[in-house]
Motif scaffolding. Structure first.
Motif, mmCIF file in Angstrom:
data_model
loop_
_atom_site.group_PDB
_atom_site.id
_atom_site.type_symbol
_atom_site.label_atom_id
_atom_site.label_comp_id
_atom_site.label_asym_id
_atom_site.label_seq_id
_atom_site.Cartn_x
_atom_site.Cartn_y
_atom_site.Cartn_z
ATOM 1 N N ASP A 172 0.831 -1.204 0.000
ATOM 2 C CA ASP A 172 0.000 0.000 0.000
ATOM 3 C C ASP A 172 0.863 1.252 0.000
ATOM 4 N N ALA A 173 1.901 1.253 0.821
ATOM 5 C CA ALA A 173 2.815 2.408 0.854
ATOM 6 C C ALA A 173 3.494 2.591 -0.491
ATOM 7 N N LEU A 174 3.821 1.487 -1.144
ATOM 8 C CA LEU A 174 4.483 1.545 -2.447
ATOM 9 C C LEU A 174 3.586 2.198 -3.496
ATOM 10 N N VAL A 175 2.336 1.735 -3.630
ATOM 11 C CA VAL A 175 1.466 2.272 -4.678
ATOM 12 C C VAL A 175 1.017 3.701 -4.351
ATOM 13 N N GLN A 176 0.859 4.019 -3.070
ATOM 14 C CA GLN A 176 0.510 5.398 -2.702
ATOM 15 C C GLN A 176 1.630 6.351 -3.088
ATOM 16 N N ALA A 177 2.874 5.955 -2.821
ATOM 17 C CA ALA A 177 4.016 6.797 -3.176
ATOM 18 C C ALA A 177 4.124 6.952 -4.688
ATOM 19 N N ALA A 178 3.881 5.864 -5.420
ATOM 20 C CA ALA A 178 3.948 5.922 -6.882
ATOM 21 C C ALA A 178 2.880 6.867 -7.436
ATOM 22 N N HIS A 179 1.680 6.790 -6.875
ATOM 23 C CA HIS A 179 0.598 7.648 -7.356
ATOM 24 C C HIS A 179 0.926 9.124 -7.106
ATOM 25 N N ARG A 180 1.421 9.419 -5.918
ATOM 26 C CA ARG A 180 1.797 10.815 -5.617
ATOM 27 C C ARG A 180 2.866 11.299 -6.589
ATOM 28 N N TRP A 181 3.855 10.461 -6.853
ATOM 29 C CA TRP A 181 4.946 10.856 -7.750
ATOM 30 C C TRP A 181 4.418 11.113 -9.158
ATOM 31 N N LEU A 182 3.545 10.260 -9.651
ATOM 32 C CA LEU A 182 2.994 10.424 -10.997
ATOM 33 C C LEU A 182 2.185 11.713 -11.119
ATOM 34 N N VAL A 183 1.377 12.011 -10.089
ATOM 35 C CA VAL A 183 0.582 13.244 -10.098
ATOM 36 C C VAL A 183 1.503 14.459 -10.102
ATOM 37 N N GLU A 184 2.542 14.426 -9.278
ATOM 38 C CA GLU A 184 3.484 15.545 -9.225
ATOM 39 C C GLU A 184 4.191 15.744 -10.556
ATOM 40 N N GLN A 185 4.564 14.648 -11.211
ATOM 41 C CA GLN A 185 5.249 14.762 -12.489
ATOM 42 C C GLN A 185 4.349 15.381 -13.555
ATOM 43 N N ARG A 186 3.094 14.980 -13.579
ATOM 44 C CA ARG A 186 2.170 15.541 -14.571
ATOM 45 C C ARG A 186 1.950 17.033 -14.326
ATOM 46 N N LEU A 187 1.808 17.410 -13.066
ATOM 47 C CA LEU A 187 1.647 18.826 -12.749
ATOM 48 C C LEU A 187 2.892 19.627 -13.123
ATOM 49 N N LEU A 188 4.057 19.049 -12.840
ATOM 50 C CA LEU A 188 5.311 19.724 -13.169
ATOM 51 C C LEU A 188 5.425 19.958 -14.668
ATOM 52 N N GLU A 189 5.085 18.947 -15.463
ATOM 53 C CA GLU A 189 5.201 19.085 -16.912
ATOM 54 C C GLU A 189 4.161 20.047 -17.471
ATOM 55 N N ALA A 190 3.011 20.157 -16.788
ATOM 56 C CA ALA A 190 1.987 21.097 -17.240
ATOM 57 C C ALA A 190 2.386 22.539 -16.964
ATOM 58 N N GLU A 191 3.155 22.748 -15.902
ATOM 59 C CA GLU A 191 3.518 24.106 -15.486
ATOM 60 C C GLU A 191 4.910 24.531 -15.936
ATOM 61 N N ASP A 192 5.789 23.579 -16.161
ATOM 62 C CA ASP A 192 7.183 23.883 -16.478
ATOM 63 C C ASP A 192 7.500 23.371 -17.881
ATOM 64 N N GLU A 193 7.729 24.265 -18.800
ATOM 65 C CA GLU A 193 8.004 23.883 -20.181
ATOM 66 C C GLU A 193 9.311 23.109 -20.299
ATOM 67 N N THR A 194 10.272 23.423 -19.427
ATOM 68 C CA THR A 194 11.545 22.696 -19.465
ATOM 69 C C THR A 194 11.341 21.227 -19.147
ATOM 70 N N ALA A 195 10.525 20.943 -18.120
ATOM 71 C CA ALA A 195 10.240 19.563 -17.758
ATOM 72 C C ALA A 195 9.477 18.853 -18.874
ATOM 73 N N ALA A 196 8.519 19.551 -19.492
ATOM 74 C CA ALA A 196 7.760 18.963 -20.590
ATOM 75 C C ALA A 196 8.667 18.658 -21.781
ATOM 76 N N GLU A 197 9.582 19.562 -22.067
ATOM 77 C CA GLU A 197 10.511 19.356 -23.172
ATOM 78 C C GLU A 197 11.449 18.197 -22.882
ATOM 79 N N ARG A 198 11.848 18.051 -21.630
ATOM 80 C CA ARG A 198 12.712 16.927 -21.265
ATOM 81 C C ARG A 198 12.003 15.595 -21.489
#
Length: 397
Positions: free
Chosen positions: A322-348
């Motif tokens: 449970d801790a593993l999948v919760q951490a993975a979900h949080r990381w995935l959400v953060e990455q999508r938000l980062l790429e939506a807000e930061d063009e450098t991350a999206a370009e990477r």
């Protein structure tokens, strides 16, 4: 159902209809002039993503697809009927490569997405277009052009957020069974997983991600040992890798040695995929005495020189999952938000996907070169799918 993730097909667009040579002939109108109509455009060939498909098995039995020709023009300025386009359904996650040029034509990454793979021929013009003040009775028309014909290679890469990586019998299938509704085969011997499996990990009403389990790798996989690297391409669309390590292998293999071999095979397959974030998931801790667990974990992490996240789990009992999948979900959400807000991350992220596409083309080119060698009878990376008539699991809920 067989799981087929590679296939070759031929597509041919329709020919354009020719223009018509005709003159208006009516009573009391002796000089009616030209009235030849245009031909119809030839139909084009499209691929369309279908959520209900998860294998390319259909293309083993039908390999040729042709769109309708355009009809020729007629008199009285009547244009010919346009040829019907043809829409070929493919699984979401299909990459389309032109066999001749090795160009990646495109990816089908969403349900309903369409991709034109063969352009229909242009229509011919009737003689009505060629009249002028000096040429009142033109006898000139144009022919319709041929439609495109292409040899295509289809490669299915499963659409998943998280990929499981590890040796055979490391517990990857048990893990995906534990956290999702997928039911891949599980047994106490290696290579029980022969095809990729997908499972949807649900954490709430609108919170979920997709996990992919691929057959385990062994040392020498890049040279064709075991099932080779055939199925590793299914991890190229993932954003995060779980490197599952058996801390108590039944054959007394050193877990550190096993983890390092997997990392080496991953690097050989795709240096770009090896750059993806990878979390160390130490599995089967229930087989180690409780008082010894921390010492075993510390020893493995130290000898690996691991600096990333480390998770301790027992997939069969569900401890730590449970801790593993919760951490993975949080990381995935953060990455999508980062790429939506930061063009450098999206370009990477775009850059990584482009590099992996280039690596896929290089592998296809190497495979074709290998097949053309007179001393090579068959390609180990493209074995007959009939030898693996097994089911694919894709459970959505």
């Amino acid at each position: 159902m067989q799981f087929v993730d590679e296939s070759s097909i031929t597509v041919e667009a329709g020919k354009g209809g020719s223009g018509c040579l005709s003159f208006r002939r009516e009573k009391f109108i002796p000089k009616g002039g030209p009235d030849g109509g245009d031909g119809g455009h030839g139909g084009s060939v499209f691929l369309v993503g279908d959520e209900a498909l998860n294998t390319l098995i259909d293309f083993k039995y039908q390999r040729f697809y042709k769109a309708e020709n355009g009809q020729p023009g007629q008199g009285r300025q009547m244009s010919g009927r346009q040829g019907q386009d043809i829409y070929v359904k493919v699984p979401v996650g299909t990459t389309v490569i032109d066999v001749e040029s090795l160009e990646v034509i495109g990816d089908i990454t969403a349900p309903g997405q369409t991709l034109k793979v063969a352009q229909g021929g242009r229509r011919g013009l009737g003689n009505i277009h060629f009249k002028s003040s000096t040429n009142r009775a033109p006898r000139r028309t144009t022919l319709g052009t041929e439609g495109e014909r292409r040899e295509l290679r289809l490669e299915l890469k499963l659409m998943a957020d998280v990929g499981l990586l590890g040796m055979p019998n490391a517990g990857k299938s048990t893990l995906i069974r534990s956290v999702s509704a997928a039911k891949p085969k599980v047994a106490d011997y290696p290579f029980t997983t022969l095809v990729p499996n997908l499972g949807v990990v649900k954490l709430g009403t609108h919170e979920h991600f997709v996990m992919a389990d691929v057959p385990g790798l062994i040392e020498g996989a890049s040279d064709g040992a075991g099932l080779g690297l055939r199925f590793l391409k299914h991890l190229t669309r993932t954003r995060l890798l779980f490197h599952v390590v058996d801390v108590a292998p039944f054959d007394d293999v050193d877990p550190v040695d096993a983890a390092e071999k997997i990392a080496l095979e991953l690097e050989r397959f795709s240096p770009t995929l090896a750059e993806r974030p990878r979390w160390l998931v130490l599995n089967k801790l229930d087989l180690i005495a409780e008082q010894d667990r921390e010492a075993v974990v510390a020893d493995i992490v130290a000898r690996l020189g691991w600096e990333g996240p480390v998770f301790r789990i027992s997939a069969i009992s569900g401890d730590g999952t449970d801790a593993l999948v919760q951490a993975a979900h949080r990381w995935l959400v953060e990455q999508r938000l980062l790429e939506a807000e930061d063009e450098t991350a999206a370009e990477r992220e775009r850059g990584m996907r482009e590099r992996m596409d280039a690596e896929a083309v290089a592998r296809a080119e190497a495979r074709m070169t290998r097949r053309q060698r007179p001393d090579v009878e068959e390609d180990d990376d493209d074995f007959d799918d009939d030898d693996y008539d097994v089911g694919v699991e894709y459970v959505r809920e």
